[in-house]
Design a protein around this motif. Sequence first.
Motif, short mmCIF file in Angstrom:
data_model
loop_
_atom_site.label_atom_id
_atom_site.label_comp_id
_atom_site.label_asym_id
_atom_site.label_seq_id
_atom_site.Cartn_x
_atom_site.Cartn_y
_atom_site.Cartn_z
N PHE A 294 -44.88 90.52 -34.31
CA PHE A 294 -44.64 92.22 -34.20
C PHE A 294 -45.45 92.54 -32.88
O PHE A 294 -44.85 93.30 -32.18
CB PHE A 294 -45.26 92.83 -35.52
N ALA A 295 -46.59 92.05 -32.65
CA ALA A 295 -47.31 92.47 -31.35
C ALA A 295 -46.49 92.11 -30.24
O ALA A 295 -46.17 92.72 -29.32
CB ALA A 295 -48.47 91.78 -31.48
N GLU A 296 -45.93 90.63 -30.26
CA GLU A 296 -45.23 90.26 -29.11
C GLU A 296 -43.83 90.87 -28.89
O GLU A 296 -43.51 91.35 -27.69
CB GLU A 296 -45.16 88.67 -29.23
N SER A 297 -43.27 91.02 -29.83
CA SER A 297 -41.90 91.72 -29.73
C SER A 297 -41.74 93.07 -29.39
O SER A 297 -41.10 93.54 -28.54
CB SER A 297 -41.09 91.66 -31.07
N THR A 298 -42.77 93.87 -29.83
CA THR A 298 -42.81 95.40 -29.54
C THR A 298 -43.39 95.50 -27.98
O THR A 298 -42.84 96.35 -27.39
CB THR A 298 -43.72 96.08 -30.42
N HIS A 299 -44.27 94.72 -27.76
CA HIS A 299 -44.75 94.69 -26.50
C HIS A 299 -43.62 94.38 -25.32
O HIS A 299 -43.48 95.22 -24.30
CB HIS A 299 -46.19 93.90 -26.12
#
Length: 330
Positions: A294-299
């Motif tokens: 979630f953190a990587e894909s949204t960033h």
Amino acid sequence: MTSPLLSTQSGWHPSAAPVWPSLPSAQWGPTLATLHRWTQIVGKIRLGHTPWINHSWSVPLYVDARGLGTSLVPHVPAGYEIAFDFVEHRLTIATTDGGHAVIPLESMTVAAFYAELMTLLADLGIQADVHPIPSEIPDAVAFDQDTDNATYVPEHAHALWQALVQAHRVLLTFRAEFHGKVSPVHFFWGSFDLAVTRFSGREAPAHPGGMPNFPDDVAREAYSHEVTSVGFWPGNADNPDPIFYSYAYPTPEGLAGARVSPDEAFWMGDLGEFVLPYEAVRTSPDPDAALLSFAESTHAAAADLAGWDHAVLRNDSNRLGAWWHSRSPR
């Protein structure tokens, strides 16, 4: 399937799987409301004695081995730290000249907590100048007048801390992947959330401000440069379901329609950010990997749309960390 990044880099192994606690979201609203104000009191004490660091980095609290704490606060004649212990349920004050004081954490009004803490600090030679109006809370009652928020359920506070411990570990790994300017993983007592923020290095349009009981100039300084931010918010009485969130400032055009992971993540238009329910992470076959995704894909979605320079900002030194860990003695 476990995340290779977490397995090799942070020492996490399937045989020692972290426990993501089930959270009492339907019951813990009153405790969260009280703790929100208690942590604001402690945070504002730290604010008064700590040199200002950009983007309000001088004011948050930090997850520690027993709860949340200020870390060492500079003060003359003696430095001090204040910590919420959610294991033995007490607030501790410790000074660098050997001073020590304790407040048992139990149901009491915000006004009573405020008065007792100020008295103990004065006894230790610490004069705290605190603006008594809570920040970022609409229609807030001053700390010394608040007799409505008075609930402390130890099990609820402990569960909050356990969730923060798990979120902190994964967000710290996410922080380490970035070579550019990036905040610590810290707990903002104003909004009552754990967050980590990445910066593109470019200036941003002036923030409009308008947050309740929060100076507009502080908001503008906090968002003076382009950012993406990921964090954990435990909810409140009106919105009891804990979430992970991710947003960008300024919000690049098209972000709402970007594809992100895992599948349970979605865009919340009212907030202008992506949301992932805590329960979806907790019940995932690999909660750490779900949150990291979630953190990587949204960033990545926000940074791509905004044209961040990935070649400069990606941190390839993580490979060195994985190499070192693989050769370190067990």
